[in-house]
Every structure is written in C-alpha cells, then in structure tokens.
Design an enzyme around this catalytic site. Structure first.
Site, PDB file in Angstrom:
ATOM      1  N   ASP A   9      70.386 -39.905  -0.789  1.00  0.00           N
ATOM      2  CA  ASP A   9      70.028 -41.247  -0.347  1.00  0.00           C
ATOM      3  C   ASP A   9      68.686 -41.111   0.360  1.00  0.00           C
ATOM      4  O   ASP A   9      68.061 -40.038   0.335  1.00  0.00           O
ATOM      5  CB  ASP A   9      71.127 -41.865   0.538  1.00  0.00           C
ATOM      6  CG  ASP A   9      71.299 -41.174   1.884  1.00  0.00           C
ATOM      7  OD1 ASP A   9      70.595 -40.161   2.173  1.00  0.00           O
ATOM      8  OD2 ASP A   9      72.143 -41.627   2.662  1.00  0.00           O
ATOM      9  N   CYS A  66      72.336 -36.239   2.119  1.00  0.00           N
ATOM     10  CA  CYS A  66      72.135 -37.445   2.924  1.00  0.00           C
ATOM     11  C   CYS A  66      71.711 -36.980   4.310  1.00  0.00           C
ATOM     12  O   CYS A  66      71.256 -35.850   4.467  1.00  0.00           O
ATOM     13  CB  CYS A  66      73.390 -38.327   2.937  1.00  0.00           C
ATOM     14  SG  CYS A  66      74.875 -37.603   3.653  1.00  0.00           S
ATOM     15  N   THR A  68      73.568 -36.298   6.992  1.00  0.00           N
ATOM     16  CA  THR A  68      74.450 -35.249   7.523  1.00  0.00           C
ATOM     17  C   THR A  68      75.209 -34.484   6.454  1.00  0.00           C
ATOM     18  O   THR A  68      75.765 -33.432   6.736  1.00  0.00           O
ATOM     19  CB  THR A  68      75.506 -35.853   8.468  1.00  0.00           C
ATOM     20  OG1 THR A  68      76.329 -36.748   7.706  1.00  0.00           O
ATOM     21  CG2 THR A  68      74.862 -36.576   9.648  1.00  0.00           C
ATOM     22  N   HIS A  99      86.631 -19.686  -2.600  1.00  0.00           N
ATOM     23  CA  HIS A  99      88.018 -20.038  -2.290  1.00  0.00           C
ATOM     24  C   HIS A  99      88.406 -21.445  -2.711  1.00  0.00           C
ATOM     25  O   HIS A  99      89.580 -21.695  -2.984  1.00  0.00           O
ATOM     26  CB  HIS A  99      88.286 -19.883  -0.792  1.00  0.00           C
ATOM     27  CG  HIS A  99      88.355 -18.452  -0.365  1.00  0.00           C
ATOM     28  ND1 HIS A  99      88.918 -18.081   0.834  1.00  0.00           N
ATOM     29  CD2 HIS A  99      87.951 -17.304  -0.954  1.00  0.00           C
ATOM     30  CE1 HIS A  99      88.852 -16.762   0.963  1.00  0.00           C
ATOM     31  NE2 HIS A  99      88.252 -16.273  -0.110  1.00  0.00           N
ATOM     32  N   ARG A 133      95.339 -16.814  -5.862  1.00  0.00           N
ATOM     33  CA  ARG A 133      96.057 -17.687  -4.920  1.00  0.00           C
ATOM     34  C   ARG A 133      95.283 -18.966  -4.621  1.00  0.00           C
ATOM     35  O   ARG A 133      95.868 -20.001  -4.338  1.00  0.00           O
ATOM     36  CB  ARG A 133      96.393 -16.938  -3.637  1.00  0.00           C
ATOM     37  CG  ARG A 133      95.198 -16.635  -2.749  1.00  0.00           C
ATOM     38  CD  ARG A 133      95.587 -15.774  -1.536  1.00  0.00           C
ATOM     39  NE  ARG A 133      94.538 -15.672  -0.576  1.00  0.00           N
ATOM     40  CZ  ARG A 133      93.527 -14.806  -0.646  1.00  0.00           C
ATOM     41  NH1 ARG A 133      93.415 -13.985  -1.674  1.00  0.00           N
ATOM     42  NH2 ARG A 133      92.623 -14.770   0.315  1.00  0.00           N
ATOM     43  N   HIS A 134      93.971 -18.896  -4.736  1.00  0.00           N
ATOM     44  CA  HIS A 134      93.141 -20.070  -4.458  1.00  0.00           C
ATOM     45  C   HIS A 134      93.306 -21.129  -5.555  1.00  0.00           C
ATOM     46  O   HIS A 134      93.308 -22.319  -5.261  1.00  0.00           O
ATOM     47  CB  HIS A 134      91.679 -19.670  -4.304  1.00  0.00           C
ATOM     48  CG  HIS A 134      91.470 -18.593  -3.299  1.00  0.00           C
ATOM     49  ND1 HIS A 134      91.750 -18.768  -1.968  1.00  0.00           N
ATOM     50  CD2 HIS A 134      91.043 -17.315  -3.436  1.00  0.00           C
ATOM     51  CE1 HIS A 134      91.486 -17.642  -1.318  1.00  0.00           C
ATOM     52  NE2 HIS A 134      91.060 -16.753  -2.183  1.00  0.00           N
TER      53      HIS A 134
END
Length: 143
Positions: A9, A66, A68, A99, A133-134
């Site tokens: 943005d 953007c 943040t 992960h 496992r992830h």
C-alpha cells in the site's frame, strides 16, 4: 530462481520499490502488482492481488508491504491456502518457511529498514519447508 509476486500500500511503497530492485538484481522473476506511485490505496486490495496470483501459481512466493506488515498479513490470511507471516527478524523469516510453510512474507516499512528487509526476503526465499510434524500441524486448518 523464484517467481515472486509483490505489492504494497502507500505506507510500504518505498520498501517495496527497493525490494523489487533487490530481487531483480538477484535474478528472480518479480511481478510488481502495485501500486506504481505512493498515492493512498487500500491494503486489502493489494493483498488480494498477491493472494490471487499465488493461488494460480503454487510454486511462487509473495511479499506484501505496508506500514507495519500487520494489515497485509491479516488481509492475506483471510484467503484459504494462504499462510502469510509478519516478519521482523531473520529468525522469523527462516521459521515462517521452515516450520509454517508460509507462502507470503509481510513486512513493515515503518518498522524495518531496507537492508534487514532484503536480508529477511533472501532468507525467506532460500529456506525450504521441513515438512514432517510441521505438515501435520498446518494441515489441521485445511480440513
């Protein structure tokens, strides 16, 4: 090299512009989905452009910028099949891929400098998903 869809943005325009050049210099196939100027625009529309592109090309990765990174992440994560991670450190960028199999990295121009952002993007693109496992854990949401 990777195919990358990137958008921002107005609050992330300058960082996006620097990342586009950084990625092109490294030989990536970069698709800048806007904006083309720092005029005010709505981040959910830009997030949707990247998520739509990724859903059409599952081998690609995305970058959203953007002020943040939070707004872009929230907008992108509303789309099934998208795993967008706000990253502020190289560790976040690595683990988001390894992960969580994140397919979009979200960055904030107001909280992250251009150098660290470029480093995080490089790590994000280079880190493979570990699976195991992830995979079981992220698949829980796909049901």
């Amino acid at each position: 090299m990777s195919t990358i869809y990137i958008a921002s943005d107005h609050g992330g325009f300058n960082l996006k512009t620097s990342l586009v050049q950084h990625l092109k210099d490294k030989g990536h196939d970069v698709h800048d989905l806007g904006p083309s100027a720092p005029s005010s625009c709505d981040y959910p529309i830009k997030a949707r452009a990247v998520t739509d592109a990724l859903l059409q090309n599952e081998d690609a990765l995305g970058i959203l910028v953007c002020g943040t990174g939070i707004g872009m992440s929230m907008a992108a994560n509303r789309v099934p099949g998208i795993r967008a991670a706000v990253c502020t450190t190289e560790f976040h960028a690595s683990y988001a891929r390894a992960h969580n199999n994140a397919n979009i990295i979200c960055l904030g121009e107001r909280v992250t400098g251009q150098g660290i952002a470029a480093d995080m993007v490089d790590i994000f693109l280079a880190t493979p998903f570990e699976g195991g496992r992830h995979l079981r854990r992220i698949s829980i949401f796909d049901k």
